[in-house]
Design an enzyme around this catalytic site. Structure first.
Site, PDB file in Angstrom:
ATOM      1  N   GLU A   1      -5.162  -8.649   0.704  1.00  0.00           N
ATOM      2  CA  GLU A   1      -5.782  -8.306   1.992  1.00  0.00           C
ATOM      3  C   GLU A   1      -7.253  -8.004   1.751  1.00  0.00           C
ATOM      4  OE1 GLU A   1      -4.135  -5.087   4.364  1.00  0.00           O
ATOM      5  OE2 GLU A   1      -2.092  -5.737   3.905  1.00  0.00           O
TER       6      GLU A   1
ATOM      7  N   GLU B   1       0.816  -1.220   0.000  1.00  0.00           N
ATOM      8  CA  GLU B   1       0.000   0.000   0.000  1.00  0.00           C
ATOM      9  C   GLU B   1       0.850   1.271   0.000  1.00  0.00           C
ATOM     10  OE1 GLU B   1      -2.852  -0.083   3.188  1.00  0.00           O
ATOM     11  OE2 GLU B   1      -3.869  -1.833   2.389  1.00  0.00           O
TER      12      GLU B   1
HETATM   13  C1  BG6 Z   1      -4.374  -2.228   5.898  1.00  0.00           C
HETATM   14  C2  BG6 Z   1      -2.890  -2.258   6.208  1.00  0.00           C
HETATM   15  O1  BG6 Z   1      -4.625  -1.227   4.978  1.00  0.00           O
HETATM   16  O2  BG6 Z   1      -5.228  -1.923   6.964  1.00  0.00           O
HETATM   17  C3  BG6 Z   1      -2.627  -2.893   7.554  1.00  0.00           C
HETATM   18  O3  BG6 Z   1      -2.142  -2.916   5.200  1.00  0.00           O
HETATM   19  C4  BG6 Z   1      -3.583  -2.350   8.615  1.00  0.00           C
HETATM   20  O4  BG6 Z   1      -1.271  -2.716   7.885  1.00  0.00           O
HETATM   21  C5  BG6 Z   1      -5.019  -2.620   8.178  1.00  0.00           C
HETATM   22  O5  BG6 Z   1      -3.341  -2.901   9.862  1.00  0.00           O
HETATM   23  C6  BG6 Z   1      -6.086  -2.216   9.200  1.00  0.00           C
HETATM   24  O6  BG6 Z   1      -6.058  -0.904   9.588  1.00  0.00           O
HETATM   25  P1  BG6 Z   1      -6.879  -0.307  10.821  1.00  0.00           P
HETATM   26  O7  BG6 Z   1      -6.613   1.151  10.758  1.00  0.00           O
HETATM   27  O8  BG6 Z   1      -8.317  -0.618  10.645  1.00  0.00           O
HETATM   28  O9  BG6 Z   1      -6.364  -0.908  12.048  1.00  0.00           O
END
Ligand code: BG6
Length: 461
Positions: free
Chosen positions: A364, A166
């Site tokens: 993801e 990202e």
């Molecule tokens: C993703 C990232 O975009 O979101 C992760 O690659 C991150 O590193 C995940 O932990 C969740 O983010 P958040 O802000 O909801 O904890």
């Protein structure tokens, strides 16, 4: 209805070094921007929990890999820590880090789990940030050297490499919207950071190919399909701008080897073009990838700006569009993000129609939940909402594949509840519940569902 996925489909999950390893000051690792920023401004972090408080993968890696196997993963993505491997950023390689990553990679392979390795997941060594971070060409060169060292150390066993996770997020967080260090708000500097990140990516791809390493190299992008409020040309144009800035600023260079002409024209018009050197264009053309990782969480809904911008204010993306809170959209009640399952299909269709149907996988997708302990039943989190979330995204993914998309796998964010940047443990995403005090791991209901799905290479509804 039976949803069966192609043979050898990659089932797994993703995490990152800083979010799981812990032992930040152990094993010869130097500080990242996150360690340093937490030390200075702990109040910026949810409940003042910093990156030292993790599931401590640095010590529990063997146990965690056994859990991955129990969850029927055939693949798993994590990142290497530049600050751990080369503590001063540019000098000697740290033998303790090499030993640690060798153990992890060897154990994954011994358990039949293919390692997918990211080189950079938001964790800039502080020493490199002090040299200018991604604003500096010196840091781009240092990253290329770090990448080359990783290919040489681990490339005999790692065959799926990703330069960045990202890369737009540190641009947005660090240089536009103040949620990552160094907390700058300046579009031109943001554009430089984005541009240099593309150069760093392309340099690493060049080094990978020059070294004739086995396997493939790619990047992981968070793609947010931009949907206009209406088909009115002004709304459609607003969605086009959002897409150019937040998706195509990375997608086009890595898949087409060049920037979209209308993005370049847009930045020129607003006097925001980063400095370019003569060899850059050839380097970017060499940065075309073998494999795209797609992180999909939610779409971006936009409309045209309805109020005039102050032309004396500094340029920001929001000069070009406004966010649109679409009535009736489905929200994750436990995290506040929209849930829009067809988005995953729209991304795949766009790649198939407009980008030559590249090899890709979902790297993801996940559902964050606040206060998840409230769902404990008989000692186990009964996260039926997460099972529904995964299943419904997989149904749209399956449709994309059946129409010809070249999508090779599905990885969830994430395997175990982990520390997340400024949000720390506010939103839990894991298949496995982590008790931070005792370090006890307990598989959630979704973990059991995912294991059965991976084992059966699909599911029936
Ligand atoms: C993703 C990232 O975009 O979101 C992760 O690659 C991150 O590193 C995940 O932990 C969740 O983010 P958040 O802000 O909801 O904890």
């Amino acid at each position: 209805m039976k949803y069966e996925f192609p043979a050898n489909f990659w089932w797994g999950s993703a995490c990152s070094a800083l979010q799981t390893e812990g032992e930040s000051e152990q094993g010869g690792k130097s500080a990242t921007t996150w360690d340093a920023w937490f030390a200075r401004q702990p109040w910026r972090f949810h409940q003042q929990v910093g990156p030292q408080q993790t599931s401590t993968f640095y010590r529990h890696w063997r146990q965690d890999i056994a859990l991955l196997k129990q969850l029927k993963h055939n693949s798993f993505r994590t990142s290497l820590s530049w600050a751990r491997l080369i503590p001063d950023g540019t000098g000697e390689v740290n033998p303790q880090a090499v030993a640690f990553y060798n153990s992890v990679i060897d154990e994954l392979l011994a358990q039949g789990i293919t390692p997918f390795i990211t080189l950079f997941h938001f964790d800039m060594p502080m020493v490199m940030q002090e040299k200018g971070g991604w604003e500096s060409r010196e840091v781009v060169d240092a990253f290329s050297r770090y990448a080359q060292i990783c290919f040489e150390l681990f490339g005999d066993r790692v065959h799926h490499w990703f330069t960045f996770n990202e890369p737009i997020v540190p641009v947005e967080g660090g240089y536009l919207y103040d949620f990552h260090y160094p907390n700058v708000v300046d579009f031109k500097r943001a554009a430089t950071v984005a541009y240099n990140t593309v150069l760093a990516h392309a340099s690493a791809v060049r080094a990978f190919r020059a070294g004739h390493h086995p396997g493939e190299i790619g990047i992981v992008l968070n793609l947010t399909p931009s949907y206009p409020r209406s088909q009115h040309p002004a709304d459609v144009k607003a969605a086009h701008y959002a897409d150019l800035l937040f998706n195509r600023s990375f997608l086009d260079p890595v898949l087409r080897g060049e920037y979209p002409a209308d993005l370049v024209a847009l930045l020129k018009e607003h006097n925001q073009l980063p400095a370019c050197q003569p060899d850059d264009i050839a380097l970017i053309a060499e940065g075309k990838i073998d494999l795209l990782g797609i992180n999909y969480y939610q779409p971006r809904r936009v409309k045209c700006r309805e109020s005039a911008v102050n032309p004396d204010s500094p340029f920001m993306p929001e000069w070009l569009f406004d966010y649109y809170d679409m009535p009736g959209r489905k929200m994750n009640p436990y995290r506040g993000w929209e849930i829009y399952e067809p988005g995953i299909y729209d991304i795949l269709t766009n790649l198939r129609m407009n980008y030559g149907n590249p090899r890709c996988f979902i790297s993801e997708n996940g559902m964050g939940v606040e206060n998840e302990q409230r769902f404990i039943e008989n000692g186990q989190i009964n996260d039926s909402y997460r099972i529904n979330f995964v299943r419904d995204h997989l149904i749209w993914l399956h449709k994309g594949i059946s129409e010809g998309s070249n999508c090779l796998g599905y990885h969830m964010w994430t395997f175990i509840d982990n520390w997340s940047w400024c949000n720390a443990y506010k939103n839990r995403y894991g298949f496995v519940q982590l008790d931070l005090d005792t370090q006890q791991r307990t598989v959630k209901k979704s973990g059991e569902w995912f294991a059965a799905t991976a084992e059966n290479n699909g599911f029936t509804t």
